[in-house]
Design a protein around this motif. Structure first.
Motif, PDB file in Angstrom:
ATOM      1  N   ASN A   1       0.941  -1.230  -0.050  1.00 53.02           N
ATOM      2  CA  ASN A   1       0.100  -0.002  -0.047  1.00 53.02           C
ATOM      3  C   ASN A   1       1.017   1.301  -0.269  1.00 53.02           C
ATOM      4  O   ASN A   1       1.925   1.052   0.411  1.00 53.02           O
ATOM      5  N   ALA A   2       0.198   2.362  -0.441  1.00 53.44           N
ATOM      6  CA  ALA A   2       1.156   3.614  -0.353  1.00 53.44           C
ATOM      7  C   ALA A   2       0.304   4.806  -0.622  1.00 53.44           C
ATOM      8  O   ALA A   2      -1.110   4.697  -0.815  1.00 53.44           O
ATOM      9  N   VAL A   3       0.724   5.942   0.306  1.00 51.98           N
ATOM     10  CA  VAL A   3      -0.432   7.245   0.132  1.00 51.98           C
ATOM     11  C   VAL A   3       0.883   8.220  -0.302  1.00 51.98           C
ATOM     12  O   VAL A   3       1.847   8.178   0.320  1.00 51.98           O
ATOM     13  N   SER A   4       0.289   9.043  -1.218  1.00 46.95           N
ATOM     14  CA  SER A   4       1.137  10.245  -1.706  1.00 46.95           C
ATOM     15  C   SER A   4       0.348  11.403  -1.350  1.00 46.95           C
ATOM     16  O   SER A   4      -0.562  11.828  -1.692  1.00 46.95           O
ATOM     17  N   PHE A   5       1.104  12.347  -0.370  1.00 44.07           N
ATOM     18  CA  PHE A   5       0.468  13.592  -0.004  1.00 44.07           C
ATOM     19  C   PHE A   5       0.976  14.659  -0.856  1.00 44.07           C
ATOM     20  O   PHE A   5       2.195  14.610  -1.090  1.00 44.07           O
ATOM     21  N   GLU A   6      -0.090  15.457  -1.242  1.00 47.14           N
ATOM     22  CA  GLU A   6       0.441  16.746  -1.917  1.00 47.14           C
ATOM     23  C   GLU A   6       0.494  17.870  -0.818  1.00 47.14           C
ATOM     24  O   GLU A   6      -0.625  18.032  -0.213  1.00 47.14           O
ATOM     25  N   THR A   7       1.648  18.308  -0.860  1.00 45.73           N
ATOM     26  CA  THR A   7       2.023  19.493   0.229  1.00 45.73           C
ATOM     27  C   THR A   7       2.173  20.721  -0.363  1.00 45.73           C
ATOM     28  O   THR A   7       2.779  20.749  -1.396  1.00 45.73           O
ATOM     29  N   ALA A   8       1.915  21.979   0.207  1.00 45.67           N
ATOM     30  CA  ALA A   8       2.358  23.298  -0.165  1.00 45.67           C
ATOM     31  C   ALA A   8       3.769  23.476  -0.571  1.00 45.67           C
ATOM     32  O   ALA A   8       4.560  24.159  -1.419  1.00 45.67           O
ATOM     33  N   LEU A   9       4.421  22.930   0.704  1.00 47.16           N
ATOM     34  CA  LEU A   9       6.061  23.084   0.859  1.00 47.16           C
ATOM     35  C   LEU A   9       6.978  22.131   0.297  1.00 47.16           C
ATOM     36  O   LEU A   9       8.009  22.479   0.100  1.00 47.16           O
ATOM     37  N   LEU A  10       6.411  20.979   0.243  1.00 43.90           N
ATOM     38  CA  LEU A  10       7.479  20.001  -0.035  1.00 43.90           C
ATOM     39  C   LEU A  10       6.987  19.286  -1.731  1.00 43.90           C
ATOM     40  O   LEU A  10       7.527  18.497  -2.068  1.00 43.90           O
ATOM     41  N   GLY A  11       5.798  19.666  -2.297  1.00 46.13           N
ATOM     42  CA  GLY A  11       5.145  19.045  -3.244  1.00 46.13           C
ATOM     43  C   GLY A  11       4.686  17.514  -2.611  1.00 46.13           C
ATOM     44  O   GLY A  11       4.308  17.363  -1.583  1.00 46.13           O
ATOM     45  N   ALA A  12       4.999  16.560  -3.594  1.00 44.63           N
ATOM     46  CA  ALA A  12       4.397  15.124  -3.155  1.00 44.63           C
ATOM     47  C   ALA A  12       5.339  14.633  -2.154  1.00 44.63           C
ATOM     48  O   ALA A  12       6.727  14.405  -2.446  1.00 44.63           O
ATOM     49  N   VAL A  13       4.853  13.862  -1.247  1.00 43.36           N
ATOM     50  CA  VAL A  13       5.621  12.865  -0.116  1.00 43.36           C
ATOM     51  C   VAL A  13       4.999  11.858  -0.205  1.00 43.36           C
ATOM     52  O   VAL A  13       3.862  11.884   0.129  1.00 43.36           O
ATOM     53  N   THR A  14       5.681  10.698  -0.297  1.00 40.83           N
ATOM     54  CA  THR A  14       4.954   9.345  -0.489  1.00 40.83           C
ATOM     55  C   THR A  14       5.502   8.381   0.346  1.00 40.83           C
ATOM     56  O   THR A  14       6.691   8.447   0.529  1.00 40.83           O
ATOM     57  N   VAL A  15       4.829   7.511   1.206  1.00 42.58           N
ATOM     58  CA  VAL A  15       5.000   6.560   1.942  1.00 42.58           C
ATOM     59  C   VAL A  15       4.452   5.315   1.381  1.00 42.58           C
ATOM     60  O   VAL A  15       3.239   5.143   1.148  1.00 42.58           O
ATOM     61  N   SER A  16       5.216   4.210   1.362  1.00 41.45           N
ATOM     62  CA  SER A  16       4.672   2.845   1.071  1.00 41.45           C
ATOM     63  C   SER A  16       5.025   1.792   2.279  1.00 41.45           C
ATOM     64  O   SER A  16       6.195   2.140   2.667  1.00 41.45           O
ATOM     65  N   GLY A  17       4.539   0.785   2.178  1.00 37.89           N
ATOM     66  CA  GLY A  17       4.533  -0.207   3.275  1.00 37.89           C
ATOM     67  C   GLY A  17       3.562  -1.345   3.156  1.00 37.89           C
ATOM     68  O   GLY A  17       2.716  -1.214   2.144  1.00 37.89           O
ATOM     69  N   PRO A  18       3.557  -2.062   4.190  1.00 35.90           N
ATOM     70  CA  PRO A  18       2.570  -3.144   4.358  1.00 35.90           C
ATOM     71  C   PRO A  18       1.155  -2.411   4.748  1.00 35.90           C
ATOM     72  O   PRO A  18       1.045  -1.691   5.457  1.00 35.90           O
ATOM     73  N   GLY A  19       0.135  -3.057   4.172  1.00 35.08           N
ATOM     74  CA  GLY A  19      -1.149  -2.359   4.261  1.00 35.08           C
ATOM     75  C   GLY A  19      -2.020  -3.340   5.073  1.00 35.08           C
ATOM     76  O   GLY A  19      -3.139  -3.091   5.619  1.00 35.08           O
ATOM     77  N   ALA A  20      -1.237  -4.687   5.491  1.00 34.13           N
ATOM     78  CA  ALA A  20      -1.950  -5.591   6.197  1.00 34.13           C
ATOM     79  C   ALA A  20      -1.177  -6.425   6.829  1.00 34.13           C
ATOM     80  O   ALA A  20       0.189  -6.224   6.737  1.00 34.13           O
TER      81      ALA A  20
END
Lengths: 347, 347
Positions: free
Chosen positions: B305-324
């Motif tokens: 699983n992964a989530v990519s956050f859209e941020t004003a100061l950093l652009g995209a920051v993405t974290v991935s890892g196990p989802g279960a």
């Protein structure tokens, strides 16, 4: 509400970016982060220095011309960089150190950090030199003086790598990491995959301002090596010196090497890594590696950076984001101050 | 050193995993995290319940047979699930709630959380139901009772998503996110890229235990929708109900759709997303999207699983890892306790 007085040491892109953020967002921070910042001093070897214990106008500072001795244009400013006075005598609670990285001895940044810590001021820095070369000593000094020493921006600019591993993965047992920690070399490899030669890709990186006239620190792995030392010492409790880390860059990767693996889904990447071995020792290296198609870092293209942590309880956890940038790195300083604030104002 | 007394509500894979970690690692945690855990009560609708305010043996609990009423085999145990007594009368400081997710009304987990919070106990949970359906009410209840309510494991098991965004990205201004939040559907799409039909890929996922006999919650997006509601309400301060989120799954993606984009580098993914619009409203959806080759989530294959956050100061920051995963989700509970401990013990 809290106001922290902050002194900015080095006024290139990063601390200028922080001044810009302060000018634009201080009121928001009061409401959302619980503190605001007041700049009480700035010093820069090229621009000079200025001190005002009552606070300087952040917007004026952010728009200062990038001309030699420019601080002399402001009331009370000087063309001379009174570093020690700005650090020790400006009344700052926090010193933001963002001078150039010296990979040989970390100076003068290391001395700036020492002065600040000894004077009982928190230090936030984005500078790899002092951390990679004098990290243990400076952390000890901070502890002895009861202040914080934070350096999230020393690896991957404001992308939270150190704090992700130290705080949010506490207890997951980080065993090692692999990282794509240099945007320039990754950009070069990505362009080579698109058909450019090494020299053409480097020239393109220089054209875009990613690579220096001498691209050695990027393409030969020296920049990554500093970051590997910082991460290994921080996350694996290693006691590595820079010279302990075998370092090879991407010059050895030819267009033919890249062509050969094109259809396999594998990709060549410059990987900085460290791992705690079963005997307790930590082995670290910087080298070009052919990653298999299923590798967590396989999708990291262009100037993006990423670190994949190997943990006992979660397996691989990977974070990617910007590895450089003026505002992105200024945010790293802000995130350090957020952490300092949080550690002193518990729920 | 601190010892927290903990009651485990629901004793399926997750809380059993936590008991196993306690059995193996409590001494390490004392040294490295600054606390240890003592299990004072366990209750489970199938297994029964047991209370001992002096502490139960974690190893014995972890190896309890998965047989109806099995707690009756232990001294002082019962085949009956005395949920309320375990939550309120076991002397627990912290209640770890890990019963099944009820996507309709969040019960009985929501009631278990209320009982615990009203009794002045911290609650840690991995259960999407109470958070997606009653999150605001339960957070308010925790605040009113001066206790913590933590639920990192409700999204992406122990992979730090909520805490990454809330803590390490504080000040970066999260504007929105896109996530691959369901491992089963992502696994099905990955296998379809390898040539299986939808039905074959689902059968394979069922064979591996990823998918239920009725795969609807996974492939129709309902599981992702709960996570989108949790993330949007937490990170974007939205006030979304489950019914506010348009939800479409991956049944509409055919092998032909996948074949058609094979050589372009683009990939079909089931994306849960939300974004704050310029007018302040938050729009959220779950739908299959064709991601371009440069997208931060393009490399997320299989059950990751992964989530990519859209941020004003950093652009995209993405974290991935196990989802279960049993231990991965148990770690989420541990990480919640680490956060509770940190918030109560200043630096």
């Amino acid at each position: 509400m809290t106001e922290y007085k902050i002194a900015l040491v080095g006024f290139g892109g990063v601390n200028r970016g922080l001044a810009q953020l302060i000018a634009e967002r201080n009121a928001t921070w009061q409401a959302e982060l619980g503190f605001s910042l007041s700049i009480v001093g700035v010093t820069d070897l090229f621009l000079g220095s200025i001190i005002d214990r009552n606070g300087l106008d952040a917007s004026t500072l952010a728009s200062l011309p990038a001309a030699k001795g420019a601080f002399a244009q402001l009331p009370g400013g000087s063309a001379e960089a009174f570093n020690e006075a700005v650090i020790k005598q400006s009344g700052a609670d926090i010193v933001a150190e963002a001078t150039f990285t010296n990979p040989v001895d970390g100076e003068p940044a290391a001395t700036f950090c020492r002065w600040a810590l000894e004077a009982g001021k928190h230090v936030v820095t984005t500078n790899k030199g002092p951390i990679a070369l004098h990290g243990a000593e400076l952390k000890q000094l901070a502890k002895a003086n009861g202040v914080a020493f934070e350096y999230e921006g020393s690896v991957m600019s404001g992308t939270p790598v150190l704090r992700l591993a130290n705080k949010t993965l506490a207890g997951a047992e980080v065993r090692g990491f692999e990282g794509i920690l240099n945007g320039t070399s990754n950009y070069v490899l990505t362009r080579m995959e698109e058909g450019l030669s090494f020299d053409e890709a480097v020239a393109k990186a220089q054209e875009l301002g990613y690579a220096e006239a001498d691209p050695s620190a990027d393409v030969d792995g020296y920049d990554v090596r500093l970051k590997v030392v910082i991460l290994a010492n921080e996350l694996l409790d290693a006691h590595l010196q820079v010279s302990d880390v075998a370092c090879n860059g991407i010059r050895g990767i030819s267009s033919a090497d890249i062509e050969r693996v094109r259809d396999s889904g594998a990709r060549w990447k410059l990987i900085g890594s460290a791992r705690r071995e079963d005997d307790g020792s930590v082995r670290a290296s910087v080298e070009a590696r052919l990653l298999p198609s299923w590798h967590p870092l396989i999708g990291i293209s262009g100037a993006t950076n990423a670190v994949s942590f190997e943990t006992a309880l979660l397996g691989a956890v990977t974070v990617s984001g910007p590895g450089a940038g003026r505002i992105e790195t200024a945010f790293a300083l802000l995130s350090d101050i957020v952490a300092i604030h949080a550690s002193r104002h518990k729920a």
